[in-house]
Design a protein around this motif. Sequence first.
Motif, PDB file in Angstrom:
ATOM      1  N   TRP A 279       0.854  -1.189   0.000  1.00  0.00           N
ATOM      2  CA  TRP A 279       0.000   0.000   0.000  1.00  0.00           C
ATOM      3  C   TRP A 279       0.889   1.238   0.000  1.00  0.00           C
ATOM      4  CZ3 TRP A 279      -5.330   0.135  -0.143  1.00  0.00           C
ATOM      5  CH2 TRP A 279      -5.989  -1.092   0.074  1.00  0.00           C
ATOM      6  N   GLN A 280       0.639   2.122  -0.947  1.00  0.00           N
ATOM      7  CA  GLN A 280       1.337   3.404  -0.992  1.00  0.00           C
ATOM      8  C   GLN A 280       0.295   4.488  -0.718  1.00  0.00           C
ATOM      9  OE1 GLN A 280       4.432   3.558  -4.255  1.00  0.00           O
ATOM     10  NE2 GLN A 280       3.400   1.655  -4.851  1.00  0.00           N
ATOM     11  N   VAL A 281       0.374   5.062   0.464  1.00  0.00           N
ATOM     12  CA  VAL A 281      -0.696   5.926   0.970  1.00  0.00           C
ATOM     13  C   VAL A 281      -0.198   7.358   1.101  1.00  0.00           C
ATOM     14  CG1 VAL A 281      -2.334   6.314   2.850  1.00  0.00           C
ATOM     15  CG2 VAL A 281      -1.645   3.977   2.261  1.00  0.00           C
ATOM     16  N   ARG A 282      -0.979   8.286   0.559  1.00  0.00           N
ATOM     17  CA  ARG A 282      -0.722   9.717   0.742  1.00  0.00           C
ATOM     18  C   ARG A 282      -1.829  10.251   1.656  1.00  0.00           C
ATOM     19  NH1 ARG A 282       3.788  12.472  -0.735  1.00  0.00           N
ATOM     20  NH2 ARG A 282       3.623  11.710  -2.892  1.00  0.00           N
ATOM     21  N   ALA A 283      -1.444  10.779   2.796  1.00  0.00           N
ATOM     22  CA  ALA A 283      -2.425  11.241   3.785  1.00  0.00           C
ATOM     23  C   ALA A 283      -2.262  12.733   4.057  1.00  0.00           C
ATOM     24  CB  ALA A 283      -2.258  10.461   5.081  1.00  0.00           C
ATOM     25  N   LYS A 284      -3.374  13.401   4.319  1.00  0.00           N
ATOM     26  CA  LYS A 284      -3.286  14.802   4.731  1.00  0.00           C
ATOM     27  C   LYS A 284      -2.690  14.902   6.128  1.00  0.00           C
ATOM     28  CE  LYS A 284      -7.120  16.607   1.949  1.00  0.00           C
ATOM     29  NZ  LYS A 284      -8.450  17.263   1.977  1.00  0.00           N
ATOM     30  N   ARG A 285      -3.061  13.955   6.984  1.00  0.00           N
ATOM     31  CA  ARG A 285      -2.533  13.932   8.351  1.00  0.00           C
ATOM     32  C   ARG A 285      -2.305  12.497   8.775  1.00  0.00           C
ATOM     33  NH1 ARG A 285      -4.498  17.817  13.145  1.00  0.00           N
ATOM     34  NH2 ARG A 285      -3.251  19.167  11.811  1.00  0.00           N
ATOM     35  N   VAL A 286      -1.224  12.273   9.496  1.00  0.00           N
ATOM     36  CA  VAL A 286      -0.880  10.932   9.993  1.00  0.00           C
ATOM     37  C   VAL A 286      -0.927  10.939  11.513  1.00  0.00           C
ATOM     38  CG1 VAL A 286       0.903   9.145  10.118  1.00  0.00           C
ATOM     39  CG2 VAL A 286       0.567  10.426   7.988  1.00  0.00           C
ATOM     40  N   VAL A 287      -1.585   9.942  12.073  1.00  0.00           N
ATOM     41  CA  VAL A 287      -1.612   9.756  13.525  1.00  0.00           C
ATOM     42  C   VAL A 287      -0.739   8.553  13.863  1.00  0.00           C
ATOM     43  CG1 VAL A 287      -3.033   9.278  15.554  1.00  0.00           C
ATOM     44  CG2 VAL A 287      -3.941  10.711  13.712  1.00  0.00           C
ATOM     45  N   LEU A 288       0.323   8.785  14.620  1.00  0.00           N
ATOM     46  CA  LEU A 288       1.189   7.694  15.058  1.00  0.00           C
ATOM     47  C   LEU A 288       0.742   7.236  16.437  1.00  0.00           C
ATOM     48  CD1 LEU A 288       4.724   8.999  13.976  1.00  0.00           C
ATOM     49  CD2 LEU A 288       3.211   7.428  12.772  1.00  0.00           C
TER      50      LEU A 288
END
Length: 451
Positions: A279-288
């Motif tokens: 999966w190659q994912v482009r996100a506006k915001r990432v939650v770790l």
Amino acid sequence: MNAAFRISGAGRLSQAKTASFSFDGKQYIGIEGDTLASALLANGVHLVGRSFKYHRPRGFLSAGAEEPNALVQIVRDDARKTPNVRATVQELYDGLTANSQNRWPSLAFDVGAVNDIASPMFSAGFYYKTFMWPKSAWLNFYEPKIRATAGLGVSPDRPDPDHYAARYAHCDVLVLGGGAAGITAALAAAETGVRVILADEQAEFGGSLRFESGARIDGEDGFAWAQAAIAKLKAMDNVRVLSRTTAFGYYAQNFVGLVERVSDHLKSPGRELARERLWQVRAKRVVLATGAIERHMVFANNDRPGVMLASAARTYLNHYGVAVGRNVGVYTANDSAYAAAIDLRKAGVNVAAIVDLRDNPSGAVIDEARSLGIEINFGRAVVSAGGKLRVSSMTVQPKNGGGERRIAVDAILMSAGWTPSVHLFSQSRGKVAFNEEARRFVPGTYAQDWV
């Protein structure tokens, strides 16, 4: 079923659903939902490998993806031989075949263990000074022999018959980690209507709720809450839930690489199924929300089979219903390991002693352990573990010096505290900061849009 260390009534797996498997040619019985690690431990198997250089006996240290020792070879057929699979991650299926690595002629009797005896002569880089004469011997003798002993596992020598898939995805919020924090974040974001992807490397969501026996969220059992929350998320059109999915790279502009294990847990995967999916994912915001890893204690022979993290022992007991021993010792420098001792004692496992490096700690878990009749030794340290193919004792000494005491045990659980998993944060070019109060590195200055 003949699994001597499986505790009736403990764990979340149905003992009616059994699965047969083999390890190093010997047949065992496990339960559907087991990992290879929990199934082996249920059958009393702790010795699962040898160290790379000195061939020292190795057992299970953890119950998850951070496992450094229990690397095995999974064999489906001549073309499907996968080396270096972590037994703590490999899900059990009926007919699974696994072999240990880096040993000859057998795991219990490994000729390579002579390296451990001769270890004083094998300092780092010794081969650059040792294998120089005669010059012609390097090409014809030394190099072939060294290459034959190097590496772990056996690579398949036939073309890979499986196929692999790749997907691109965009979302508003990508949540990495399916514990209580990750699930809560995914729910909060999803309820605003934005596109959400939630990914976790385990087969079941819940994170530490898998072993936290007393955790309550919204008035119900923590693990049950997690499963209900995941079901709610899966039913939402704007949410994609990915289990068995590991985030391996956090790149520029919130571009994250994920790998999903699609069929490695299935007995007979259909040919239409990919083995893995990228999966190659482009996100506006990432939650770790990747949690923390328990740290081990340092003492002589702390690598013996039967020495493991306290959280791992709780996971094997409270999720898989498996006791890691019958007479367990605990070595700790914080309160976490007391919970493991308490859970094991309540399950009928004898806890020989708790050794606490701290001088005079107090708290509810310490009082409860004492009320259960568990011996507690403050201001002391485990200085060595006895045994070879499996730990048989721990030697205890006052931390400031003094007489030694040997305590017979068949497992040692240890906990030196917890270290936040800041790997992805660091890879995103974030800078960690040292928290003096907690005495650990935590996310500090971030370079991308994440929380």
